[in-house]
Design a protein around this motif. Structure first.
Motif, PDB file in Angstrom:
ATOM      1  N   ARG A 180       0.815  -1.216   0.000  1.00 13.85           N
ATOM      2  CA  ARG A 180       0.000   0.000   0.000  1.00 13.85           C
ATOM      3  C   ARG A 180       0.849   1.267   0.000  1.00 13.85           C
ATOM      4  NH1 ARG A 180      -2.653  -4.121   2.086  1.00 13.85           N
ATOM      5  NH2 ARG A 180      -4.936  -4.220   1.903  1.00 13.85           N
ATOM      6  N   SER A 181       1.917   1.246   0.733  1.00 15.63           N
ATOM      7  CA  SER A 181       2.787   2.427   0.799  1.00 15.63           C
ATOM      8  C   SER A 181       3.763   2.502  -0.362  1.00 15.63           C
ATOM      9  CB  SER A 181       3.579   2.399   2.101  1.00 15.63           C
ATOM     10  OG  SER A 181       4.508   1.317   2.086  1.00 15.63           O
ATOM     11  N   GLY A 182       3.933   1.374  -1.058  1.00 16.88           N
ATOM     12  CA  GLY A 182       4.914   1.311  -2.133  1.00 16.88           C
ATOM     13  C   GLY A 182       6.287   0.889  -1.661  1.00 16.88           C
ATOM     14  N   GLY A 183       6.412   0.624  -0.374  1.00 16.69           N
ATOM     15  CA  GLY A 183       7.727   0.316   0.168  1.00 16.69           C
ATOM     16  C   GLY A 183       8.192  -1.109  -0.049  1.00 16.69           C
ATOM     17  N   ARG A 184       7.268  -1.978  -0.392  1.00 15.49           N
ATOM     18  CA  ARG A 184       7.630  -3.386  -0.595  1.00 15.49           C
ATOM     19  C   ARG A 184       7.089  -3.875  -1.931  1.00 15.49           C
ATOM     20  NH1 ARG A 184       5.400  -5.543   5.094  1.00 15.49           N
ATOM     21  NH2 ARG A 184       3.826  -3.982   4.537  1.00 15.49           N
ATOM     22  N   THR A 185       7.943  -4.555  -2.648  1.00 16.99           N
ATOM     23  CA  THR A 185       7.554  -5.170  -3.909  1.00 16.99           C
ATOM     24  C   THR A 185       8.043  -6.615  -3.931  1.00 16.99           C
ATOM     25  OG1 THR A 185       9.583  -4.356  -4.962  1.00 16.99           O
ATOM     26  CG2 THR A 185       7.589  -3.027  -5.254  1.00 16.99           C
ATOM     27  N   TYR A 186       7.431  -7.369  -4.825  1.00 15.42           N
ATOM     28  CA  TYR A 186       7.818  -8.779  -4.978  1.00 15.42           C
ATOM     29  C   TYR A 186       7.569  -9.188  -6.416  1.00 15.42           C
ATOM     30  CZ  TYR A 186       7.760 -13.832  -4.756  1.00 15.42           C
ATOM     31  OH  TYR A 186       8.009 -15.156  -4.996  1.00 15.42           O
ATOM     32  N   TYR A 187       8.517  -9.977  -6.952  1.00 17.35           N
ATOM     33  CA  TYR A 187       8.407 -10.429  -8.333  1.00 17.35           C
ATOM     34  C   TYR A 187       8.735 -11.916  -8.416  1.00 17.35           C
ATOM     35  CZ  TYR A 187       9.144  -5.418  -8.760  1.00 17.35           C
ATOM     36  OH  TYR A 187       9.065  -4.066  -8.603  1.00 17.35           O
ATOM     37  N   PRO A 188       8.072 -12.623  -9.303  1.00 20.04           N
ATOM     38  CA  PRO A 188       8.459 -14.014  -9.531  1.00 20.04           C
ATOM     39  C   PRO A 188       9.747 -14.057 -10.333  1.00 20.04           C
ATOM     40  CG  PRO A 188       6.739 -13.403 -11.066  1.00 20.04           C
ATOM     41  CD  PRO A 188       6.930 -12.234 -10.151  1.00 20.04           C
ATOM     42  N   ASP A 189      10.383 -15.212 -10.333  1.00 15.50           N
ATOM     43  CA  ASP A 189      11.667 -15.365 -11.022  1.00 15.50           C
ATOM     44  C   ASP A 189      11.575 -15.049 -12.517  1.00 15.50           C
ATOM     45  OD1 ASP A 189      12.817 -18.193  -9.022  1.00 15.50           O
ATOM     46  OD2 ASP A 189      12.890 -16.030  -8.669  1.00 15.50           O
ATOM     47  N   SER A 190      10.411 -15.283 -13.097  1.00 18.27           N
ATOM     48  CA  SER A 190      10.251 -15.095 -14.542  1.00 18.27           C
ATOM     49  C   SER A 190      10.467 -13.655 -14.983  1.00 18.27           C
ATOM     50  CB  SER A 190       8.876 -15.578 -14.993  1.00 18.27           C
ATOM     51  OG  SER A 190       7.851 -14.886 -14.298  1.00 18.27           O
ATOM     52  N   VAL A 191      10.283 -12.699 -14.083  1.00 16.43           N
ATOM     53  CA  VAL A 191      10.423 -11.292 -14.457  1.00 16.43           C
ATOM     54  C   VAL A 191      11.385 -10.535 -13.549  1.00 16.43           C
ATOM     55  CG1 VAL A 191       8.068 -11.311 -15.363  1.00 16.43           C
ATOM     56  CG2 VAL A 191       8.503 -10.413 -13.060  1.00 16.43           C
ATOM     57  N   LYS A 192      11.877 -11.165 -12.513  1.00 16.33           N
ATOM     58  CA  LYS A 192      12.743 -10.495 -11.550  1.00 16.33           C
ATOM     59  C   LYS A 192      13.984  -9.940 -12.240  1.00 16.33           C
ATOM     60  CE  LYS A 192      12.921 -12.492  -7.619  1.00 16.33           C
ATOM     61  NZ  LYS A 192      13.211 -13.476  -6.562  1.00 16.33           N
ATOM     62  N   GLY A 193      14.291  -8.685 -11.930  1.00 17.20           N
ATOM     63  CA  GLY A 193      15.427  -8.028 -12.556  1.00 17.20           C
ATOM     64  C   GLY A 193      15.096  -7.334 -13.860  1.00 17.20           C
ATOM     65  N   ARG A 194      13.924  -7.617 -14.421  1.00 16.86           N
ATOM     66  CA  ARG A 194      13.498  -6.981 -15.671  1.00 16.86           C
ATOM     67  C   ARG A 194      12.279  -6.074 -15.473  1.00 16.86           C
ATOM     68  NH1 ARG A 194      11.598  -9.900 -19.777  1.00 16.86           N
ATOM     69  NH2 ARG A 194      10.707 -11.566 -18.474  1.00 16.86           N
ATOM     70  N   PHE A 195      11.403  -6.444 -14.565  1.00 20.33           N
ATOM     71  CA  PHE A 195      10.179  -5.681 -14.325  1.00 20.33           C
ATOM     72  C   PHE A 195      10.275  -4.953 -12.986  1.00 20.33           C
ATOM     73  CE2 PHE A 195       6.908  -8.351 -16.965  1.00 20.33           C
ATOM     74  CZ  PHE A 195       7.751  -8.281 -18.061  1.00 20.33           C
ATOM     75  N   THR A 196       9.705  -3.755 -12.947  1.00 19.52           N
ATOM     76  CA  THR A 196       9.672  -2.968 -11.713  1.00 19.52           C
ATOM     77  C   THR A 196       8.302  -2.321 -11.552  1.00 19.52           C
ATOM     78  OG1 THR A 196      12.037  -2.458 -11.933  1.00 19.52           O
ATOM     79  CG2 THR A 196      10.742  -1.107 -10.410  1.00 19.52           C
TER      80      THR A 196
END
Length: 124
Positions: free
Chosen positions: A53-69
């Motif tokens: 909600r605050s934008g302070g935490r994000t999480y990505y699956p391995d399929s897009v990690k490092g490429r998507f933000t």
């Protein structure tokens, strides 16, 4: 209740970038954690990331990690999905979604509101 409208999809060559936007209506945008999903023809809807909600935490699956933000601006009622180093397998309709539940959920069924989707096509 919140209404979501995605934009920014299009056709891009492999290795290129796109930035998707998701504009939310209503005054309670900051009370929702947000997620991005995608769905390719004949495939199930796939989780591609979430933001608290605050934008302070994000999480990505391995399929897009490092490429998507994923980022958000609660003052503008907007969440973005920056996609870099795109691959043909990233081709899909991309959806943003809002959840009033825990921010860490990744199943589509845990999200309460959905946008209409925006098409992303990556050519090889």
């Amino acid at each position: 209740q919140v209404q979501l409208v995605e934009s920014g999809g299009g056709l891009v060559q492999a290795g290129g970038s796109l930035r998707l936007s998701c504009a939310a209506s209503g005054r309670t945008f900051s009370s929702y954690a947000m997620g991005w999903f995608r769905q390719a023809p004949g495939k199930e809807r796939e989780f591609v990331g979430r933001i608290s909600r605050s934008g302070g935490r994000t999480y990505y699956p391995d399929s897009v990690k490092g490429r998507f933000t994923i980022s958000r601006d609660n003052a503008k009622n907007t969440v973005w999905l920056q996609m870099n180093s795109l691959k043909p397998e990233d081709t899909a309709v991309y959806y943003c979604a809002a959840t009033s539940g825990p921010y860490y959920v990744t199943d589509p069924g845990d999200y309460d509101y959905w946008g209409q989707g925006t098409q992303v096509t990556v050519s090889s």
